[in-house]
Design an enzyme around this catalytic site. Structure first.
Site, PDB file in Angstrom:
ATOM      1  N   LYS A  11       0.642  -1.193   0.027  1.00 58.85           N
ATOM      2  CA  LYS A  11      -0.025  -0.008   0.046  1.00 58.85           C
ATOM      3  C   LYS A  11       0.786   1.353  -0.068  1.00 58.85           C
ATOM      4  O   LYS A  11       2.047   1.216   0.465  1.00 58.85           O
ATOM      5  CB  LYS A  11      -1.078  -0.024   1.265  1.00 58.85           C
ATOM      6  N   PHE A  59     -15.879   3.606   6.100  1.00 57.23           N
ATOM      7  CA  PHE A  59     -14.435   3.820   5.728  1.00 57.23           C
ATOM      8  C   PHE A  59     -14.244   3.783   4.258  1.00 57.23           C
ATOM      9  O   PHE A  59     -12.924   3.816   3.849  1.00 57.23           O
ATOM     10  CB  PHE A  59     -13.448   2.849   6.615  1.00 57.23           C
ATOM     11  N   ARG A  87      -1.609 -14.301   4.746  1.00 54.87           N
ATOM     12  CA  ARG A  87      -2.230 -13.624   5.759  1.00 54.87           C
ATOM     13  C   ARG A  87      -1.441 -13.865   7.185  1.00 54.87           C
ATOM     14  O   ARG A  87      -1.499 -12.964   7.920  1.00 54.87           O
ATOM     15  CB  ARG A  87      -3.755 -14.304   5.774  1.00 54.87           C
ATOM     16  N   THR A  93      -4.900  -6.998  11.055  1.00 56.26           N
ATOM     17  CA  THR A  93      -5.180  -5.797  10.398  1.00 56.26           C
ATOM     18  C   THR A  93      -4.973  -4.738  11.244  1.00 56.26           C
ATOM     19  O   THR A  93      -4.136  -3.497  10.776  1.00 56.26           O
ATOM     20  CB  THR A  93      -6.774  -5.795   9.983  1.00 56.26           C
ATOM     21  N   ARG A 104       2.937  -6.266   9.399  1.00 51.15           N
ATOM     22  CA  ARG A 104       2.031  -5.012  10.107  1.00 51.15           C
ATOM     23  C   ARG A 104       2.479  -4.750  11.367  1.00 51.15           C
ATOM     24  O   ARG A 104       2.686  -3.613  11.465  1.00 51.15           O
ATOM     25  CB  ARG A 104       0.600  -5.347   9.861  1.00 51.15           C
ATOM     26  N   ASN A 114      -1.922   0.097   6.843  1.00 54.53           N
ATOM     27  CA  ASN A 114      -1.495  -0.854   7.352  1.00 54.53           C
ATOM     28  C   ASN A 114      -0.386  -1.748   6.600  1.00 54.53           C
ATOM     29  O   ASN A 114      -0.239  -2.971   6.573  1.00 54.53           O
ATOM     30  CB  ASN A 114      -2.379  -1.971   8.110  1.00 54.53           C
ATOM     31  N   HIS A 117      -2.141  -5.336   1.545  1.00 53.43           N
ATOM     32  CA  HIS A 117      -3.464  -6.195   1.480  1.00 53.43           C
ATOM     33  C   HIS A 117      -3.094  -7.552   1.041  1.00 53.43           C
ATOM     34  O   HIS A 117      -2.325  -7.713   0.375  1.00 53.43           O
ATOM     35  CB  HIS A 117      -4.220  -5.231   0.286  1.00 53.43           C
TER      36      HIS A 117
END
Length: 140
Positions: A11, A59, A87, A93, A104, A114, A117
């Site tokens: 991100k 959001f 994951r 998250t 993260r 964070n 994705h």
């Protein structure tokens, strides 16, 4: 164990801080291969379509603004149980809840920013991969 492909985005908060290499190293150390990757700058509209499942969530607009605020790195990861493995490597998250050593826990700035994705299921992985990549771009 099943060989799978999953979709990942590094991100804007992470690309702004030049963390792409460090994040990719985490994926590779976990046994995931990067079989497709490109750096793009999503428009707000592209982000809106990609995150359309969240359109009714409070959001959503902020998420689309953030995801179009700077370049991202979209990629396809491949490996044994790649979805679950990705994951696990990403962490929770909320970075405050993320296990030590996860992406993260180490790099995220907040719940919203964070750093990464990742697809949550084979069906979403297939849709997300197809949104950004053609079959010829997947080199495994």
């Amino acid at each position: 164990m099943a060989l799978e492909r999953t979709f990942s985005i590094i991100k804007p908060d992470a690309t702004r801080r030049n963390l792409t290499g460090k994040i990719n190293a985490k994926f590779e150390e976990a046994g995931l291969r990067i079989v497709a990757q490109k750096r793009i700058h999503m428009t707000k509209e592209q982000a809106g379509v990609f995150y359309g499942v969240h359109a009714e969530r409070p959001f959503y607009d902020e998420l689309c603004e953030f995801m179009s605020s700077a370049p991202v790195v979209v990629q396809v990861l491949e490996g044994e149980n790649a979805i679950a493995k990705n994951r696990e490597v990403m962490g929770a998250t909320n970075p405050a809840d993320a296990a030590p050593g996860t992406i993260r826990a180490e790099f995220a700035e907040s719940v919203g920013e964070n750093s990464v994705h990742g697809s949550d299921a084979p069906e979403t992985a297939a849709v997300e991969i197809a949104y950004f990549f053609s079959g010829i771009e997947l080199v495994g």
